[in-house]
Scaffold this motif. Structure first.
Motif, PDB file in Angstrom:
ATOM      1  N   VAL A   1       0.838  -1.193   0.000  1.00 23.96           N
ATOM      2  CA  VAL A   1       0.000   0.000   0.000  1.00 23.96           C
ATOM      3  C   VAL A   1       0.876   1.247   0.000  1.00 23.96           C
ATOM      4  O   VAL A   1       1.863   1.325   0.737  1.00 23.96           O
ATOM      5  CB  VAL A   1      -0.923   0.035   1.234  1.00 23.96           C
ATOM      6  N   ALA A   2       0.498   2.228  -0.820  1.00 22.48           N
ATOM      7  CA  ALA A   2       1.138   3.535  -0.790  1.00 22.48           C
ATOM      8  C   ALA A   2       0.066   4.582  -0.540  1.00 22.48           C
ATOM      9  O   ALA A   2      -1.021   4.524  -1.118  1.00 22.48           O
ATOM     10  CB  ALA A   2       1.865   3.829  -2.110  1.00 22.48           C
ATOM     11  N   GLY A   3       0.372   5.536   0.310  1.00 24.71           N
ATOM     12  CA  GLY A   3      -0.576   6.605   0.612  1.00 24.71           C
ATOM     13  C   GLY A   3       0.126   7.700   1.381  1.00 24.71           C
ATOM     14  O   GLY A   3       1.272   7.524   1.822  1.00 24.71           O
ATOM     15  N   ASN A   4      -0.537   8.833   1.548  1.00 24.08           N
ATOM     16  CA  ASN A   4       0.113   9.911   2.291  1.00 24.08           C
ATOM     17  C   ASN A   4       0.178   9.567   3.778  1.00 24.08           C
ATOM     18  O   ASN A   4      -0.399   8.583   4.238  1.00 24.08           O
ATOM     19  CB  ASN A   4      -0.570  11.260   2.032  1.00 24.08           C
ATOM     20  N   THR A   5       0.890  10.387   4.529  1.00 21.29           N
ATOM     21  CA  THR A   5       1.158  10.070   5.932  1.00 21.29           C
ATOM     22  C   THR A   5      -0.122   9.987   6.752  1.00 21.29           C
ATOM     23  O   THR A   5      -0.253   9.127   7.633  1.00 21.29           O
ATOM     24  CB  THR A   5       2.114  11.121   6.534  1.00 21.29           C
TER      25      THR A   5
ATOM     26  N   CYS B   1       4.345   1.540   2.134  1.00 23.71           N
ATOM     27  CA  CYS B   1       5.523   2.259   1.666  1.00 23.71           C
ATOM     28  C   CYS B   1       5.865   3.357   2.670  1.00 23.71           C
ATOM     29  O   CYS B   1       4.984   4.104   3.108  1.00 23.71           O
ATOM     30  CB  CYS B   1       5.253   2.870   0.289  1.00 23.71           C
ATOM     31  N   PRO B   2       7.130   3.497   3.058  1.00 24.70           N
ATOM     32  CA  PRO B   2       7.498   4.495   4.069  1.00 24.70           C
ATOM     33  C   PRO B   2       7.322   5.922   3.570  1.00 24.70           C
ATOM     34  O   PRO B   2       7.368   6.195   2.371  1.00 24.70           O
ATOM     35  CB  PRO B   2       8.970   4.185   4.345  1.00 24.70           C
TER      36      PRO B   2
ATOM     37  N   ASN C   1       5.678  14.636   7.517  1.00 22.64           N
ATOM     38  CA  ASN C   1       4.239  14.716   7.739  1.00 22.64           C
ATOM     39  C   ASN C   1       3.464  14.960   6.454  1.00 22.64           C
ATOM     40  O   ASN C   1       2.405  14.375   6.222  1.00 22.64           O
ATOM     41  CB  ASN C   1       3.917  15.802   8.769  1.00 22.64           C
ATOM     42  N   TYR C   2       3.985  15.858   5.596  1.00 28.47           N
ATOM     43  CA  TYR C   2       3.289  16.176   4.346  1.00 28.47           C
ATOM     44  C   TYR C   2       3.959  15.570   3.123  1.00 28.47           C
ATOM     45  O   TYR C   2       3.559  15.860   2.000  1.00 28.47           O
ATOM     46  CB  TYR C   2       3.192  17.692   4.161  1.00 28.47           C
ATOM     47  N   LEU C   3       4.960  14.750   3.313  1.00 36.90           N
ATOM     48  CA  LEU C   3       5.588  14.073   2.181  1.00 36.90           C
ATOM     49  C   LEU C   3       5.505  12.576   2.461  1.00 36.90           C
ATOM     50  O   LEU C   3       6.361  12.019   3.144  1.00 36.90           O
ATOM     51  CB  LEU C   3       7.038  14.517   1.985  1.00 36.90           C
ATOM     52  N   GLY C   4       4.455  11.966   1.944  1.00 32.32           N
ATOM     53  CA  GLY C   4       4.119  10.611   2.343  1.00 32.32           C
ATOM     54  C   GLY C   4       4.641   9.508   1.456  1.00 32.32           C
ATOM     55  O   GLY C   4       5.416   9.728   0.515  1.00 32.32           O
ATOM     56  N   GLY C   5       4.159   8.302   1.756  1.00 34.61           N
ATOM     57  CA  GLY C   5       4.570   7.129   1.010  1.00 34.61           C
ATOM     58  C   GLY C   5       4.130   7.153  -0.432  1.00 34.61           C
ATOM     59  O   GLY C   5       4.723   6.476  -1.284  1.00 34.61           O
ATOM     60  N   ASP C   6       3.078   7.927  -0.743  1.00 30.51           N
ATOM     61  CA  ASP C   6       2.651   8.030  -2.139  1.00 30.51           C
ATOM     62  C   ASP C   6       3.715   8.714  -2.985  1.00 30.51           C
ATOM     63  O   ASP C   6       3.914   8.360  -4.157  1.00 30.51           O
ATOM     64  CB  ASP C   6       1.323   8.769  -2.243  1.00 30.51           C
ATOM     65  N   ILE C   7       4.430   9.683  -2.418  1.00 26.80           N
ATOM     66  CA  ILE C   7       5.497  10.363  -3.160  1.00 26.80           C
ATOM     67  C   ILE C   7       6.745   9.493  -3.236  1.00 26.80           C
ATOM     68  O   ILE C   7       7.401   9.429  -4.281  1.00 26.80           O
ATOM     69  CB  ILE C   7       5.843  11.721  -2.503  1.00 26.80           C
TER      70      ILE C   7
ATOM     71  N   LEU D   1      13.065  -3.483  -3.154  1.00 24.65           N
ATOM     72  CA  LEU D   1      12.897  -2.051  -3.407  1.00 24.65           C
ATOM     73  C   LEU D   1      12.554  -1.258  -2.151  1.00 24.65           C
ATOM     74  O   LEU D   1      12.618  -0.044  -2.151  1.00 24.65           O
ATOM     75  CB  LEU D   1      11.814  -1.830  -4.466  1.00 24.65           C
ATOM     76  N   ARG D   2      12.156  -1.949  -1.086  1.00 24.85           N
ATOM     77  CA  ARG D   2      11.903  -1.197   0.149  1.00 24.85           C
ATOM     78  C   ARG D   2      13.204  -0.590   0.659  1.00 24.85           C
ATOM     79  O   ARG D   2      13.205   0.505   1.238  1.00 24.85           O
ATOM     80  CB  ARG D   2      11.247  -2.075   1.211  1.00 24.85           C
ATOM     81  N   GLU D   3      14.318  -1.272   0.429  1.00 27.14           N
ATOM     82  CA  GLU D   3      15.621  -0.705   0.800  1.00 27.14           C
ATOM     83  C   GLU D   3      15.937   0.500  -0.080  1.00 27.14           C
ATOM     84  O   GLU D   3      16.505   1.499   0.382  1.00 27.14           O
ATOM     85  CB  GLU D   3      16.712  -1.774   0.667  1.00 27.14           C
ATOM     86  N   LYS D   4      15.536   0.424  -1.356  1.00 26.13           N
ATOM     87  CA  LYS D   4      15.725   1.551  -2.263  1.00 26.13           C
ATOM     88  C   LYS D   4      14.881   2.738  -1.817  1.00 26.13           C
ATOM     89  O   LYS D   4      15.343   3.887  -1.851  1.00 26.13           O
ATOM     90  CB  LYS D   4      15.334   1.133  -3.685  1.00 26.13           C
ATOM     91  N   ALA D   5      13.651   2.474  -1.403  1.00 28.53           N
ATOM     92  CA  ALA D   5      12.775   3.541  -0.921  1.00 28.53           C
ATOM     93  C   ALA D   5      13.374   4.219   0.302  1.00 28.53           C
ATOM     94  O   ALA D   5      13.386   5.457   0.415  1.00 28.53           O
ATOM     95  CB  ALA D   5      11.393   2.975  -0.594  1.00 28.53           C
ATOM     96  N   GLU D   6      13.893   3.423   1.222  1.00 26.85           N
ATOM     97  CA  GLU D   6      14.510   3.980   2.430  1.00 26.85           C
ATOM     98  C   GLU D   6      15.777   4.766   2.091  1.00 26.85           C
ATOM     99  O   GLU D   6      16.056   5.811   2.691  1.00 26.85           O
ATOM    100  CB  GLU D   6      14.818   2.850   3.409  1.00 26.85           C
ATOM    101  N   GLU D   7      16.516   4.284   1.108  1.00 26.58           N
ATOM    102  CA  GLU D   7      17.725   4.989   0.662  1.00 26.58           C
ATOM    103  C   GLU D   7      17.368   6.341   0.051  1.00 26.58           C
ATOM    104  O   GLU D   7      18.032   7.353   0.311  1.00 26.58           O
ATOM    105  CB  GLU D   7      18.469   4.127  -0.364  1.00 26.58           C
ATOM    106  N   ASN D   8      16.297   6.379  -0.752  1.00 27.46           N
ATOM    107  CA  ASN D   8      15.855   7.648  -1.349  1.00 27.46           C
ATOM    108  C   ASN D   8      15.455   8.656  -0.272  1.00 27.46           C
ATOM    109  O   ASN D   8      15.745   9.849  -0.380  1.00 27.46           O
ATOM    110  CB  ASN D   8      14.680   7.406  -2.303  1.00 27.46           C
ATOM    111  N   ILE D   9      14.785   8.160   0.767  1.00 31.49           N
ATOM    112  CA  ILE D   9      14.383   9.036   1.871  1.00 31.49           C
ATOM    113  C   ILE D   9      15.612   9.623   2.554  1.00 31.49           C
ATOM    114  O   ILE D   9      15.655  10.818   2.880  1.00 31.49           O
ATOM    115  CB  ILE D   9      13.509   8.260   2.877  1.00 31.49           C
ATOM    116  N   GLU D  10      16.606   8.792   2.770  1.00 33.95           N
ATOM    117  CA  GLU D  10      17.833   9.262   3.420  1.00 33.95           C
ATOM    118  C   GLU D  10      18.535  10.328   2.580  1.00 33.95           C
ATOM    119  O   GLU D  10      19.168  11.248   3.117  1.00 33.95           O
ATOM    120  CB  GLU D  10      18.785   8.077   3.655  1.00 33.95           C
TER     121      GLU D  10
END
Length: 539
Positions: free
Chosen positions: A180-184, A229-230, A234-240, A481-490
């Motif tokens: 699931v992906a969605g805002n915070t 999805c992480p 607060n305003y930049l959620g998992g959907d982005i 890809l969850r590791e990729k998502a976390e890497e992008n956040i970092e």
């Protein structure tokens, strides 16, 4: 690729005097010997008593030839079910975009990676408020209301699972994984958490990277797990964050802009070298909200507006009678009003310039459909405003125009501020993504005309559709890809536009059509001159 779900066909040895291992050991040995887990570091497998209690009867029924369904819980594998015979060809997973207005779900064939079916429903949360803030305040300091909102959110997922079953005959309840992906805020509502931290400073939310949950914990009837999805802020959620996986912006050499416009505007600018992210209030006008005759893009909504023989002509979704106007129709309408000279760069109706004398000495308007109407919150009968009747009985008011211009100015000021911050111009941008339903349906030329999009090569302006869902699908097919998502956040640096002092000053310059500096929009200037010449020729 790393999977979230596996189905393994096993031929188990029957128990005998020489081999009287327990059912649990017999299954674990067969799974470890089958070859599916040798290359996986997380080779531990758990079997819960509830599943184990059914295994003997299934094995005896199937002559000890069974298919094991396993799901990954974020740390280890778990045996979720046994089925008689070889059912490995029927291996499906679910992915979803949890939007504040709509929930979209796909049933995906995990053997081929192809989407088998897709369905959508309006988010049942709407009954608690059209906007997110109303829902947040409804649940504030009321744990029972949080549980209530969690339940209605889960109900939306159950509705989709039933619709997919009716459509395909595939029982999605047997899926081992739902991503699931969605805002915070949506993430908090789904998990039953207090979302007030999303709205209130210092914005210390309950979670940005929730643990993998069992579907049963959330009231979602999948036999396996739910992965969200992480989010970053607060305003930049998992959907982005999901959108970054869908578009691949963080892996490209060229610089891209990613803009997702709704009630809030979320923005990412960057490439493989840097990622700058920000979010701020945009306004519901872009989705038809806060407009007197605005509505969502559904049957009865005006979604296209053109000028034909000096008059406005509209297209209605579903080819039915017009009931209102959605975001793409509004953008077209404003573009046509401006190009026809019926509103000026401030968005004000050009009444004086478009009046003509009547035979009785009175005045009438040259602008077709122009009306003088009473304001919604009028204090007296004399409190009026002008409006354009774009369809029979439906008007777009001066106050609607003013609201929409403020909204589009907020969205584009985010882009301008971010580009100034990194010392780049739109000429440096290789791709300009406008994500979501709004970006999918909007006409590029109309959007550039009103200053909603920058005046750049139109091929650079890309409407990728529902990138939140696309990213969720990628995560479904590859849990790596969850590791990729976390890497992008970092990697992301975050800007809270609401805290930027000069933001409002920059925004004031964008509160014009297309902008106070028309030289920034040379193609609009040309279109304006061409339209004026055409009008003069036909007058």
């Amino acid at each position: 690729m790393k999977e979230w779900s596996r189905k393994v066909y096993l031929k188990l040895p029957r128990p005998c005097e020489e081999d009287h291992r327990s059912m649990q050991k017999r299954l674990l040995a067969a799974l470890r010997d089958c070859g599916s887990f040798y290359t996986d570091k997380e080779a531990d497998i758990r079997i819960r008593p509830l599943v184990l209690s059914e295994c003997l009867a299934i094995c005896e029924q199937a002559d000890w030839q069974v298919t094991a369904s396993l799901g990954f819980d974020g740390r280890i594998w778990e045996l979720l079910a046994l089925e008689p015979g070889d059912t490995t060809a029927q291996h499906y997973g679910l992915c979803a975009d949890l939007g504040s207005t709509t929930i979209v779900m796909e049933l995906v064939d995990l053997n081929t990676g192809e989407t088998f079916a897709s369905e959508s429903v309006f988010n049942p949360q709407i009954a608690y408020g059209d906007d997110i803030l109303t829902r947040i305040f409804y649940t504030k300091d009321h744990p029972e209301r949080r549980r209530e909102l969690q339940e209605v959110t889960a109900r939306g997922f159950r509705m989709l699972i039933e619709k997919l079953l009716e459509k395909t005959g595939v029982d999605a309840r047997q899926c081992n994984i739902l991503t699931v992906a969605g805002n915070t805020t949506m993430m908090h509502f789904l998990l039953g958490l207090d979302a007030f931290g999303v709205f209130q400073s210092p914005y210390a939310v309950q979670t940005l990277e929730p643990e993998v949950c069992r579907g049963a914990e959330l009231g979602i009837p999948v036999q396996g797990f739910v992965y969200l999805c992480p989010a970053m802020e607060n305003y930049l959620g998992g959907d982005i964050i999901s959108g970054m996986l869908a578009t691949g912006i963080p892996d490209r050499e060229e610089i891209s802009v990613f803009l997702d416009v709704g009630t809030n505007g979320e923005l990412v600018v960057g490439n493989q070298e840097f990622l700058l992210a920000g979010a701020g209030a945009a306004g519901p006008a872009l989705e038809g909200g806060s407009v007197r005759t605005g509505m969502r893009a559904e049957n009865g909504a005006v979604d296209r507006v053109i000028t034909e023989h000096g008059r406005l002509k509209v297209h209605v979704i579903g080819e039915t009678e017009a009931k209102g106007i959605c975001g793409s129709g509004i953008v077209d309408l404003l573009a046509e009003l401006y190009l026809n000279g019926w509103i000026d760069l401030r968005g004000r109706f050009q009444v004086a310039e478009n009046q003509m004398e009547k035979e009785d000495g009175g005045k009438q308007f040259r602008i077709p459909g122009l009306r003088k109407c009473q304001k919604v919150d009028a204090a007296s009968e004399n409190d009026v405003e002008y409006a354009i009747e774009y369809a029979p009985g439906l008007c777009f008011y001066q106050s609607d125009i003013d609201e929409f211009i403020r909204t589009k100015a907020a969205a584009m000021t985010m882009v301008e501020y971010m580009m100034n911050l990194i010392g780049l111009t739109m000429e440096d941008v290789g791709r300009f993504y406008v994500a979501g339903a709004f970006g999918t349906h909007i006409d590029k030329e109309s959007a550039v005309t009103i200053g909603m999009y920058p005046d750049i090569d139109r091929d650079k302006i890309i409407s990728p559709g529902n990138t939140s869902l696309q990213g969720a699908r990628k995560l479904l097919l590859d849990r790596g890809l969850r590791e990729k998502a976390e890497e992008n956040i970092e990697r992301m640096q975050y800007v809270q536009f609401g805290a930027v002092e000069e933001f409002l000053e920059i925004m004031r310059a964008a509160q014009a059509i297309p902008h106070t500096d028309l030289q920034r929009f040379p193609t609009v200037e040309r279109r304006l001159l061409e339209r004026q010449k055409k009008i003069e020729k036909n007058s």
